[in-house]
Design a protein around this motif. Structure first.
Motif, PDB file in Angstrom:
ATOM      1  N   ALA A   1       2.211  11.750  -9.877  1.00 26.85           N
ATOM      2  CA  ALA A   1       1.475  13.019  -9.811  1.00 26.85           C
ATOM      3  C   ALA A   1       2.436  14.202  -9.881  1.00 26.85           C
ATOM      4  CB  ALA A   1       0.667  13.078  -8.518  1.00 26.85           C
ATOM      5  N   ILE A   2       3.612  14.068  -9.275  1.00 24.01           N
ATOM      6  CA  ILE A   2       4.596  15.157  -9.304  1.00 24.01           C
ATOM      7  C   ILE A   2       5.109  15.387 -10.719  1.00 24.01           C
ATOM      8  CG2 ILE A   2       6.909  15.829  -8.535  1.00 24.01           C
ATOM      9  CD1 ILE A   2       6.277  14.451  -5.869  1.00 24.01           C
ATOM     10  N   THR A   3       5.288  14.301 -11.489  1.00 24.81           N
ATOM     11  CA  THR A   3       5.774  14.457 -12.864  1.00 24.81           C
ATOM     12  C   THR A   3       4.795  15.252 -13.716  1.00 24.81           C
ATOM     13  OG1 THR A   3       4.775  12.380 -13.660  1.00 24.81           O
ATOM     14  CG2 THR A   3       7.004  12.264 -12.737  1.00 24.81           C
ATOM     15  N   ASP A   4       3.522  15.275 -13.309  1.00 23.56           N
ATOM     16  CA  ASP A   4       2.526  16.040 -14.054  1.00 23.56           C
ATOM     17  C   ASP A   4       2.867  17.527 -14.058  1.00 23.56           C
ATOM     18  OD1 ASP A   4       0.241  16.682 -15.470  1.00 23.56           O
ATOM     19  OD2 ASP A   4      -1.013  16.809 -13.679  1.00 23.56           O
ATOM     20  N   TYR A   5       3.511  17.988 -12.991  1.00 23.91           N
ATOM     21  CA  TYR A   5       3.935  19.388 -12.931  1.00 23.91           C
ATOM     22  C   TYR A   5       5.236  19.600 -13.694  1.00 23.91           C
ATOM     23  CZ  TYR A   5       6.143  23.601 -11.090  1.00 23.91           C
ATOM     24  OH  TYR A   5       6.801  24.797 -10.977  1.00 23.91           O
ATOM     25  N   PHE A   6       6.191  18.703 -13.457  1.00 24.58           N
ATOM     26  CA  PHE A   6       7.526  18.925 -14.006  1.00 24.58           C
ATOM     27  C   PHE A   6       7.594  18.738 -15.515  1.00 24.58           C
ATOM     28  CE2 PHE A   6       8.895  18.357  -9.579  1.00 24.58           C
ATOM     29  CZ  PHE A   6       9.750  19.448  -9.479  1.00 24.58           C
ATOM     30  N   ASP A   7       6.787  17.830 -16.085  1.00 22.73           N
ATOM     31  CA  ASP A   7       6.888  17.651 -17.535  1.00 22.73           C
ATOM     32  C   ASP A   7       6.447  18.913 -18.279  1.00 22.73           C
ATOM     33  OD1 ASP A   7       4.173  17.489 -17.123  1.00 22.73           O
ATOM     34  OD2 ASP A   7       3.924  15.502 -17.975  1.00 22.73           O
ATOM     35  N   GLY A   8       5.371  19.538 -17.808  1.00 21.18           N
ATOM     36  CA  GLY A   8       4.921  20.776 -18.433  1.00 21.18           C
ATOM     37  C   GLY A   8       5.878  21.930 -18.181  1.00 21.18           C
ATOM     38  N   TYR A   9       6.397  22.000 -16.966  1.00 26.46           N
ATOM     39  CA  TYR A   9       7.325  23.078 -16.620  1.00 26.46           C
ATOM     40  C   TYR A   9       8.605  22.987 -17.450  1.00 26.46           C
ATOM     41  CZ  TYR A   9      10.685  25.804 -13.915  1.00 26.46           C
ATOM     42  OH  TYR A   9      11.658  26.695 -13.534  1.00 26.46           O
TER      43      TYR A   9
ATOM     44  N   ALA B   1       0.833  -1.206   0.000  1.00 31.95           N
ATOM     45  CA  ALA B   1       0.000   0.000   0.000  1.00 31.95           C
ATOM     46  C   ALA B   1       0.870   1.259   0.000  1.00 31.95           C
ATOM     47  CB  ALA B   1      -0.926   0.001   1.212  1.00 31.95           C
ATOM     48  N   TRP B   2       1.894   1.253   0.811  1.00 31.06           N
ATOM     49  CA  TRP B   2       2.775   2.422   0.881  1.00 31.06           C
ATOM     50  C   TRP B   2       3.597   2.594  -0.403  1.00 31.06           C
ATOM     51  CZ3 TRP B   2       2.576   6.334   4.177  1.00 31.06           C
ATOM     52  CH2 TRP B   2       1.909   6.146   5.388  1.00 31.06           C
ATOM     53  N   THR B   3       4.006   1.474  -0.983  1.00 39.70           N
ATOM     54  CA  THR B   3       4.751   1.548  -2.245  1.00 39.70           C
ATOM     55  C   THR B   3       3.874   2.094  -3.361  1.00 39.70           C
ATOM     56  OG1 THR B   3       6.109  -0.354  -1.583  1.00 39.70           O
ATOM     57  CG2 THR B   3       6.096   0.236  -3.926  1.00 39.70           C
ATOM     58  N   ALA B   4       2.615   1.614  -3.423  1.00 39.05           N
ATOM     59  CA  ALA B   4       1.680   2.117  -4.430  1.00 39.05           C
ATOM     60  C   ALA B   4       1.430   3.606  -4.237  1.00 39.05           C
ATOM     61  CB  ALA B   4       0.366   1.338  -4.349  1.00 39.05           C
ATOM     62  N   CYS B   5       1.331   4.027  -2.980  1.00 43.18           N
ATOM     63  CA  CYS B   5       1.122   5.447  -2.685  1.00 43.18           C
ATOM     64  C   CYS B   5       2.326   6.269  -3.133  1.00 43.18           C
ATOM     65  CB  CYS B   5       0.873   5.624  -1.188  1.00 43.18           C
ATOM     66  SG  CYS B   5       0.692   7.352  -0.683  1.00 43.18           S
ATOM     67  N   ALA B   6       3.534   5.762  -2.880  1.00 40.62           N
ATOM     68  CA  ALA B   6       4.748   6.480  -3.267  1.00 40.62           C
ATOM     69  C   ALA B   6       4.844   6.599  -4.791  1.00 40.62           C
ATOM     70  CB  ALA B   6       5.974   5.758  -2.707  1.00 40.62           C
ATOM     71  N   LEU B   7       4.550   5.517  -5.500  1.00 37.42           N
ATOM     72  CA  LEU B   7       4.604   5.550  -6.963  1.00 37.42           C
ATOM     73  C   LEU B   7       3.555   6.511  -7.518  1.00 37.42           C
ATOM     74  CD1 LEU B   7       5.116   1.761  -7.800  1.00 37.42           C
ATOM     75  CD2 LEU B   7       6.795   3.602  -7.971  1.00 37.42           C
ATOM     76  N   PHE B   8       2.381   6.504  -6.907  1.00 36.36           N
ATOM     77  CA  PHE B   8       1.318   7.415  -7.350  1.00 36.36           C
ATOM     78  C   PHE B   8       1.727   8.860  -7.104  1.00 36.36           C
ATOM     79  CE2 PHE B   8      -2.502   9.914  -6.457  1.00 36.36           C
ATOM     80  CZ  PHE B   8      -3.218   9.723  -7.639  1.00 36.36           C
ATOM     81  N   ALA B   9       2.340   9.123  -5.959  1.00 41.56           N
ATOM     82  CA  ALA B   9       2.782  10.482  -5.642  1.00 41.56           C
ATOM     83  C   ALA B   9       3.850  10.946  -6.627  1.00 41.56           C
ATOM     84  CB  ALA B   9       3.312  10.542  -4.209  1.00 41.56           C
ATOM     85  N   LEU B  10       4.810  10.079  -6.943  1.00 42.55           N
ATOM     86  CA  LEU B  10       5.842  10.433  -7.916  1.00 42.55           C
ATOM     87  C   LEU B  10       5.236  10.704  -9.284  1.00 42.55           C
ATOM     88  CD1 LEU B  10       8.689   7.910  -6.980  1.00 42.55           C
ATOM     89  CD2 LEU B  10       8.696  10.387  -6.650  1.00 42.55           C
TER      90      LEU B  10
END
Length: 209
Positions: A43-51, A32-41
């Motif tokens: 989600a973060i790429t959604d900002y950085f790819d556009g930036y 569960a924690w690993t899935a959460c970490a991968l999901f968080a990463l």
């Protein structure tokens, strides 16, 4: 270019989806924690790819195509899996349904506006909706595997309801903006009327006369 860093970040959000789905079927705390970490990463790429694409002048047609698709696939996959493993049930499923329906609505609206060459920028409220939605989904992925004594599930569901409410508001705003263009009366482009063919020798006759 598909191999540019912004596009690779976007592709990573799609590639990680099967891994996150698989971890849902592993009923262990670490999963569960690993899935959460991968999901968080992801989600973060959604900002950085556009930036990065804007900063490095690497905005591409491929990136514009893949970015919204990657976001929708990631969110839809997590919502379906939360329901599938009973981490989201009962009336709390309603905001999930609202979020999915809104994504379909906005996708169709964007496709229509693209056909008439009208852009639909993302509003600030929609960005807040996305942020709250991603945080809530990450919390729900952990669910009852979170720290004891902390109402992790309740916090995640509350966040999802807040995201669902903002989804309704932003979806209505987008629909109103799109409806204006739907009601516009566009004048049809004039068709080229072919000139009648002149009889052979007509130009010679005029010149002679």
């Amino acid at each position: 270019m598909l191999t540019s860093l912004p596009n690779l970040l976007t592709l990573s959000r799609i590639i990680v989806i099967p891994i996150i789905i698989g971890l849902f079927f592993v009923r262990e705390h670490w999963a569960a924690w690993t899935a959460c970490a991968l999901f968080a990463l992801a989600a973060i790429t959604d900002y950085f790819d556009g930036y990065l694409a804007r900063s490095w002048s690497q905005v591409s047609i491929v990136g514009k195509f893949l970015d919204p698709i990657a976001d929708k696939l990631l969110v839809a996959a997590v919502l379906f899996m939360l329901v599938a493993v009973d981490k989201l049930s009962g009336i709390s499923v309603l905001p999930a349904v609202v979020i999915l329906l809104r994504e379909v609505l906005v996708s169709g609206l964007r496709e229509f506006l693209a056909g008439i060459r009208v852009g639909m920028p993302v509003s600030k409220l929609a960005k807040w909706k996305t942020a709250i939605q991603m945080v809530a989904l990450g919390i729900l992925i952990v669910g009852d595997d979170g720290p004891s004594g902390v109402p992790v599930q309740a916090i995640g569901e509350l966040g999802l309801w807040a995201a669902g409410l903002l989804t309704l508001i932003t979806g209505w705003d987008y629909m109103q903006a799109g409806w204006k263009h739907m009601n516009e009366e566009r004048e049809p482009e004039p068709e080229a009327v072919p000139r009648p063919a002149q009889p052979h020798g007509a130009n010679t006759a005029r010149s002679a006369g």
